[in-house]
Design an enzyme around this catalytic site. Structure first.
Site, PDB file in Angstrom:
ATOM      1  N   ARG A  41       8.063  10.850  31.915  1.00  0.00           N
ATOM      2  CA  ARG A  41       8.846  11.519  30.870  1.00  0.00           C
ATOM      3  C   ARG A  41       9.936  12.426  31.440  1.00  0.00           C
ATOM      4  O   ARG A  41      10.903  12.738  30.754  1.00  0.00           O
ATOM      5  CB  ARG A  41       7.912  12.314  29.965  1.00  0.00           C
ATOM      6  CG  ARG A  41       6.994  11.401  29.178  1.00  0.00           C
ATOM      7  CD  ARG A  41       6.313  12.152  28.078  1.00  0.00           C
ATOM      8  NE  ARG A  41       5.440  11.279  27.305  1.00  0.00           N
ATOM      9  CZ  ARG A  41       4.648  11.697  26.349  1.00  0.00           C
ATOM     10  NH1 ARG A  41       4.615  12.968  26.026  1.00  0.00           N
ATOM     11  NH2 ARG A  41       3.886  10.853  25.692  1.00  0.00           N
ATOM     12  N   ASP A 150       8.433  26.116  14.597  1.00  0.00           N
ATOM     13  CA  ASP A 150       8.082  25.209  15.696  1.00  0.00           C
ATOM     14  C   ASP A 150       8.785  25.683  16.964  1.00  0.00           C
ATOM     15  O   ASP A 150       9.798  26.387  16.892  1.00  0.00           O
ATOM     16  CB  ASP A 150       8.504  23.778  15.365  1.00  0.00           C
ATOM     17  CG  ASP A 150       7.702  22.740  16.142  1.00  0.00           C
ATOM     18  OD1 ASP A 150       6.777  22.151  15.559  1.00  0.00           O
ATOM     19  OD2 ASP A 150       7.990  22.535  17.357  1.00  0.00           O
TER      20      ASP A 150
HETATM   21  C1  LIG Z   1       1.623  16.928  16.213  1.00  0.00           C
HETATM   22  S1  LIG Z   1       2.780  18.070  15.593  1.00  0.00           S
HETATM   23  C2  LIG Z   1       1.913  18.638  14.127  1.00  0.00           C
HETATM   24  C3  LIG Z   1       2.801  18.746  12.928  1.00  0.00           C
HETATM   25  C4  LIG Z   1       2.109  19.162  11.620  1.00  0.00           C
HETATM   26  N1  LIG Z   1       1.499  20.468  11.740  1.00  0.00           N
HETATM   27  C5  LIG Z   1       1.093  18.134  11.188  1.00  0.00           C
HETATM   28  O1  LIG Z   1      -0.108  18.360  11.344  1.00  0.00           O
HETATM   29  O2  LIG Z   1       1.474  17.090  10.682  1.00  0.00           O
HETATM   30  C6  LIG Z   1       2.583  19.450  16.723  1.00  0.00           C
HETATM   31  C7  LIG Z   1       3.780  20.400  16.745  1.00  0.00           C
HETATM   32  O3  LIG Z   1       3.413  21.601  17.431  1.00  0.00           O
HETATM   33  C8  LIG Z   1       4.553  22.070  18.119  1.00  0.00           C
HETATM   34  N2  LIG Z   1       4.164  23.001  19.197  1.00  0.00           N
HETATM   35  C9  LIG Z   1       3.571  22.711  20.377  1.00  0.00           C
HETATM   36  N3  LIG Z   1       3.416  23.823  21.109  1.00  0.00           N
HETATM   37  C10 LIG Z   1       3.915  24.854  20.384  1.00  0.00           C
HETATM   38  C11 LIG Z   1       4.041  26.255  20.590  1.00  0.00           C
HETATM   39  N4  LIG Z   1       3.624  26.834  21.719  1.00  0.00           N
HETATM   40  N5  LIG Z   1       4.607  26.999  19.614  1.00  0.00           N
HETATM   41  C12 LIG Z   1       5.032  26.436  18.462  1.00  0.00           C
HETATM   42  N6  LIG Z   1       4.943  25.117  18.201  1.00  0.00           N
HETATM   43  C13 LIG Z   1       4.384  24.336  19.144  1.00  0.00           C
HETATM   44  C14 LIG Z   1       5.214  20.793  18.644  1.00  0.00           C
HETATM   45  O4  LIG Z   1       6.591  21.009  18.945  1.00  0.00           O
HETATM   46  C15 LIG Z   1       4.984  19.816  17.480  1.00  0.00           C
HETATM   47  O5  LIG Z   1       6.090  19.742  16.621  1.00  0.00           O
END
Ligand SMILES: C[S@@+](CC[C@H](N)C(=O)[O-])C[C@H]1O[C@@H](n2cnc3c(N)ncnc32)[C@H](O)[C@@H]1O
Length: 285
Positions: A41, A150
């Site tokens: 990646r 996010d």
């Molecule tokens: C799999 S998605 C989940 C989206 C939604 N909550 C759902 O369940 O459908 C996980 C999200 O968490 C965000 N994320 C990961 N680490 C994070 C952090 N330290 N602070 C804020 N957001 C974070 C990622 O960018 C991603 O968009």
């Protein structure tokens, strides 16, 4: 050492440095068996920046003037943003049928409602919540805000645009599509303005509590499918932040594969008819 592809291989030491750096910034734990995934990646980043190997990339992330922007790009490459509207319907049923009537009663005097979608990705979760609030018919004329946050600025751009294709709608009942979306192109819909009026988005790193504006105390926090990427200390940091941001008696809704076992004793488990949810105790500060 170059592969036969001509691309530099990530050494064990480079993997450890990059993994720890990413973890320190956002709590995402890249497992030991994911060296090759990380390497694959990040190769495009080495290429884009004209760097010879991953040590040079690590130095770039630590010291270059553009390091903050590049760290965001690296995290982008290493995270997944999978989400869709009306995800986990059993929990949404519990939210609509049992949590919302309670919130209407609790906040009847202030007529104010605050809901946080923490780790909102491209916005489907926040808009789903706003649609359920509309469906309930309980909060018209109220001061309502569903705030999505996010760490990824790229997904927030998509969230604010509020336009989606078929994959985002794969679990959305047809009556909801008819009521809450307008068609803006072939296979493309936009969330209606009355729903969007209740939803805001902001940048926030859940591992750096002061990184963005969360604002006032929340009645409900959705933090679904975010902590799965964190290790125990990082999960505990997020839970403390959420606890502080919730009003006493406020709800925490996690993804269906997540729970608080061995993570936090601060929340109480509440058995609703259609699902189990967590709540900050009424006496909690
Ligand atoms: C799999 S998605 C989940 C989206 C939604 N909550 C759902 O369940 O459908 C996980 C999200 O968490 C965000 N994320 C990961 N680490 C994070 C952090 N330290 N602070 C804020 N957001 C974070 C990622 O960018 C991603 O968009």
């Amino acid at each position: 050492m170059p592969f036969d592809t001509g691309k530099p291989e990530m050494t064990a030491e480079e993997f450890r440095l990059l993994r720890d750096f990413v973890y320190g910034h956002c709590g995402i734990l890249v497992r030991d068996d994911m060296k090759f995934v990380m390497q694959r990646r990040l190769w495009p980043r080495l290429e884009a920046l004209g760097l010879a190997d991953f040590s040079a990339y690590y130095r770039y992330l630590r010291f270059d003037a553009q390091r903050r922007a590049e760290l965001e790009t690296a995290i982008e490459a290493l995270t997944t943003h999978e989400t869709y509207f009306f995800r986990e319907p059993r929990q949404l049923k519990a939210f609509s049928e049992e949590v919302l009537p309670q919130l209407e009663r609790r906040n009847a005097r202030t007529k104010r409602l605050r809901i946080w979608s923490a780790g909102c990705s491209s916005g489907e979760e926040a808009y789903t919540v706003a649609m359920l609030l509309k469906d309930s018919g309980r909060f018209e004329g109220w001061d309502v805000e569903v705030h999505g946050t996010d760490i990824s600025r790229r997904v927030l751009v998509a969230a604010r645009a509020g336009e989606y294709g078929p994959s985002a709608l794969r679990a959305t009942p047809p009556d909801k599509i008819a009521r809450y979306f307008i068609h803006v192109g072939p296979n493309r819909v936009r969330v209606r303005d009355d729903v969007r009026a209740w939803v805001t988005f902001g940048h926030h790193n859940l591992q750096e509590p002061d990184s963005g504006q969360i604002g006032s105390r929340m009645d409900v926090v959705f933090c679904r499918n975010v902590m799965i990427y964190f290790d125990t200390p990082a999960r505990q940091r997020v839970l403390r932040l959420i606890y502080d941001k919730l009003v006493p008696g406020g709800y925490l809704l996690l993804g269906h594969s997540e729970n608080l076992i061995n993570l936090s004793a601060d929340f109480e488990l509440v058995h609703l008819r259609s699902d189990l949810v967590y709540r900050k105790p009424e006496g909690g500060l």
